[in-house]
Design a protein around this motif. Structure first.
Motif, PDB file in Angstrom:
ATOM      1  N   ALA A 190       0.835  -1.205   0.000  1.00 59.24           N
ATOM      2  CA  ALA A 190       0.000   0.000   0.000  1.00 59.24           C
ATOM      3  C   ALA A 190       0.867   1.251   0.000  1.00 59.24           C
ATOM      4  CB  ALA A 190      -0.937  -0.006   1.205  1.00 59.24           C
ATOM      5  N   LEU A 191       1.938   1.227   0.781  1.00 60.62           N
ATOM      6  CA  LEU A 191       2.838   2.383   0.822  1.00 60.62           C
ATOM      7  C   LEU A 191       3.610   2.520  -0.488  1.00 60.62           C
ATOM      8  CD1 LEU A 191       4.117   2.173   4.485  1.00 60.62           C
ATOM      9  CD2 LEU A 191       2.493   3.807   3.512  1.00 60.62           C
ATOM     10  N   ALA A 192       3.930   1.407  -1.126  1.00 59.26           N
ATOM     11  CA  ALA A 192       4.597   1.465  -2.429  1.00 59.26           C
ATOM     12  C   ALA A 192       3.697   2.172  -3.443  1.00 59.26           C
ATOM     13  CB  ALA A 192       4.950   0.059  -2.911  1.00 59.26           C
TER      14      ALA A 192
ATOM     15  N   ALA B 235     -10.599   8.577   8.398  1.00 51.91           N
ATOM     16  CA  ALA B 235     -10.802   9.975   7.998  1.00 51.91           C
ATOM     17  C   ALA B 235     -10.717  10.897   9.209  1.00 51.91           C
ATOM     18  CB  ALA B 235     -12.147  10.134   7.303  1.00 51.91           C
ATOM     19  N   THR B 236     -11.185  10.446  10.349  1.00 52.38           N
ATOM     20  CA  THR B 236     -11.144  11.260  11.568  1.00 52.38           C
ATOM     21  C   THR B 236      -9.716  11.408  12.082  1.00 52.38           C
ATOM     22  OG1 THR B 236     -13.379  10.511  12.129  1.00 52.38           O
ATOM     23  CG2 THR B 236     -12.088  11.499  13.903  1.00 52.38           C
ATOM     24  N   GLY B 237      -8.923  10.352  11.970  1.00 52.77           N
ATOM     25  CA  GLY B 237      -7.544  10.408  12.454  1.00 52.77           C
ATOM     26  C   GLY B 237      -6.540  10.966  11.466  1.00 52.77           C
ATOM     27  N   LEU B 238      -6.919  11.063  10.209  1.00 46.54           N
ATOM     28  CA  LEU B 238      -6.003  11.546   9.165  1.00 46.54           C
ATOM     29  C   LEU B 238      -5.908  13.069   9.222  1.00 46.54           C
ATOM     30  CD1 LEU B 238      -4.302  10.410   6.835  1.00 46.54           C
ATOM     31  CD2 LEU B 238      -6.293  10.680   5.365  1.00 46.54           C
TER      32      LEU B 238
ATOM     33  N   SER C  45      -7.104   2.668  -1.635  1.00 42.75           N
ATOM     34  CA  SER C  45      -7.098   1.203  -1.652  1.00 42.75           C
ATOM     35  C   SER C  45      -7.440   0.660  -0.265  1.00 42.75           C
ATOM     36  CB  SER C  45      -5.726   0.673  -2.080  1.00 42.75           C
ATOM     37  OG  SER C  45      -4.783   0.861  -1.046  1.00 42.75           O
ATOM     38  N   PRO C  46      -8.117  -0.483  -0.206  1.00 48.09           N
ATOM     39  CA  PRO C  46      -8.400  -1.092   1.096  1.00 48.09           C
ATOM     40  C   PRO C  46      -7.123  -1.332   1.910  1.00 48.09           C
ATOM     41  CG  PRO C  46      -9.696  -2.169  -0.603  1.00 48.09           C
ATOM     42  CD  PRO C  46      -8.730  -1.239  -1.306  1.00 48.09           C
ATOM     43  N   ALA C  47      -6.047  -1.704   1.238  1.00 44.92           N
ATOM     44  CA  ALA C  47      -4.789  -1.963   1.944  1.00 44.92           C
ATOM     45  C   ALA C  47      -4.262  -0.702   2.626  1.00 44.92           C
ATOM     46  CB  ALA C  47      -3.745  -2.519   0.982  1.00 44.92           C
ATOM     47  N   LEU C  48      -4.353   0.448   1.952  1.00 45.26           N
ATOM     48  CA  LEU C  48      -3.888   1.701   2.560  1.00 45.26           C
ATOM     49  C   LEU C  48      -4.778   2.076   3.738  1.00 45.26           C
ATOM     50  CD1 LEU C  48      -1.980   4.103   2.660  1.00 45.26           C
ATOM     51  CD2 LEU C  48      -3.506   5.267   1.029  1.00 45.26           C
ATOM     52  N   VAL C  49      -6.075   1.898   3.596  1.00 43.54           N
ATOM     53  CA  VAL C  49      -6.991   2.230   4.693  1.00 43.54           C
ATOM     54  C   VAL C  49      -6.714   1.320   5.889  1.00 43.54           C
ATOM     55  CG1 VAL C  49      -9.419   2.334   5.402  1.00 43.54           C
ATOM     56  CG2 VAL C  49      -8.735   3.201   3.149  1.00 43.54           C
ATOM     57  N   GLN C  50      -6.435   0.036   5.653  1.00 46.46           N
ATOM     58  CA  GLN C  50      -6.087  -0.876   6.750  1.00 46.46           C
ATOM     59  C   GLN C  50      -4.791  -0.460   7.428  1.00 46.46           C
ATOM     60  OE1 GLN C  50      -6.049  -4.720   4.889  1.00 46.46           O
ATOM     61  NE2 GLN C  50      -8.269  -4.756   4.625  1.00 46.46           N
ATOM     62  N   PHE C  51      -3.799  -0.071   6.630  1.00 48.62           N
ATOM     63  CA  PHE C  51      -2.527   0.399   7.192  1.00 48.62           C
ATOM     64  C   PHE C  51      -2.757   1.634   8.066  1.00 48.62           C
ATOM     65  CE2 PHE C  51       0.803   3.641   6.749  1.00 48.62           C
ATOM     66  CZ  PHE C  51       1.811   3.031   7.486  1.00 48.62           C
ATOM     67  N   LEU C  52      -3.496   2.610   7.531  1.00 42.55           N
ATOM     68  CA  LEU C  52      -3.740   3.838   8.276  1.00 42.55           C
ATOM     69  C   LEU C  52      -4.544   3.562   9.545  1.00 42.55           C
ATOM     70  CD1 LEU C  52      -4.461   6.261   5.309  1.00 42.55           C
ATOM     71  CD2 LEU C  52      -2.436   6.255   6.806  1.00 42.55           C
ATOM     72  N   GLU C  53      -5.504   2.659   9.467  1.00 48.36           N
ATOM     73  CA  GLU C  53      -6.278   2.303  10.654  1.00 48.36           C
ATOM     74  C   GLU C  53      -5.365   1.748  11.753  1.00 48.36           C
ATOM     75  OE1 GLU C  53     -10.241  -0.255  11.778  1.00 48.36           O
ATOM     76  OE2 GLU C  53      -8.814  -1.137  10.355  1.00 48.36           O
ATOM     77  N   ALA C  54      -4.459   0.858  11.373  1.00 43.06           N
ATOM     78  CA  ALA C  54      -3.531   0.275  12.343  1.00 43.06           C
ATOM     79  C   ALA C  54      -2.639   1.351  12.966  1.00 43.06           C
ATOM     80  CB  ALA C  54      -2.682  -0.804  11.676  1.00 43.06           C
TER      81      ALA C  54
END
Length: 169
Positions: free
Chosen positions: A50-52, A102-105, A128-137
């Motif tokens: 996702a970061l790539a 979105a609240t934490g970004l 992407s779902p992968a980026l959203v999962q990464f950001l959530e973590a």
């Protein structure tokens, strides 16, 4: 206003995850991997990729700033989710991840300055779902209070398992 913020250097974090993935591959090749190790490797690979993608689109020097949610922000996010979803718990799960992120970004190369919360939610839902999962973590990590010198349950369990394994040999 978040309690604290963390800025993620996309290129550095990608390299950090890549190095951890390499360590896990070595551990697995040596036969020292369990199911948790394999799950961690899958999660790390997803986050790294996702970061790539962010680096390809916005440059390796891209920065993402996240913030620890306050109780009020968390409550408003929950209220938004309840108002947005019609009693469908499956839909609520997907929406909650997006709203929470979105609240934490706080800042990201894919956000525009001065966007409303609803506009930020729309932008996050297009990632992407992968980026959203990464950001959530990452947001979960920065939101969770620091235990200081205390070990987490996962750390204590791993330590006990190592002790048990070493005394069995």
């Amino acid at each position: 206003m978040p309690r604290k913020t963390r800025t993620i250097d996309v290129g550095e974090k990608h390299d950090e995850l890549d190095a951890r993935l390499d360590e896990l591959a070595e551990q697995t090749a040596a036969g020292d991997a369990d199911q948790d190790t394999l799950q961690e490797a899958t999660r790390i690979e997803t986050h790294r990729d996702a970061l790539a993608e962010v680096a390809r689109e916005h440059g390796e020097d891209a920065m993402i700033t996240i913030g620890a949610l306050t109780a009020g922000e968390y409550g408003r996010a929950e209220d938004y989710i309840k108002a947005s979803v019609d009693d469908d718990s499956d839909a609520a799960d997907g929406v909650s991840r997006i709203v929470f992120v979105a609240t934490g970004l706080q800042d990201a190369p894919f956000l525009e300055s001065g966007q409303s919360h609803e506009e930020t939610i729309a932008v996050v839902s297009d990632q992407s779902p992968a980026l959203v999962q990464f950001l959530e973590a990452e947001i979960n990590e920065v939101t969770t209070p620091d235990a200081g010198n205390s070990k987490s349950f996962a750390e204590l369990l791993a330590e006990k398992q190592r002790q048990t394994t070493s005394t069995d040999e």
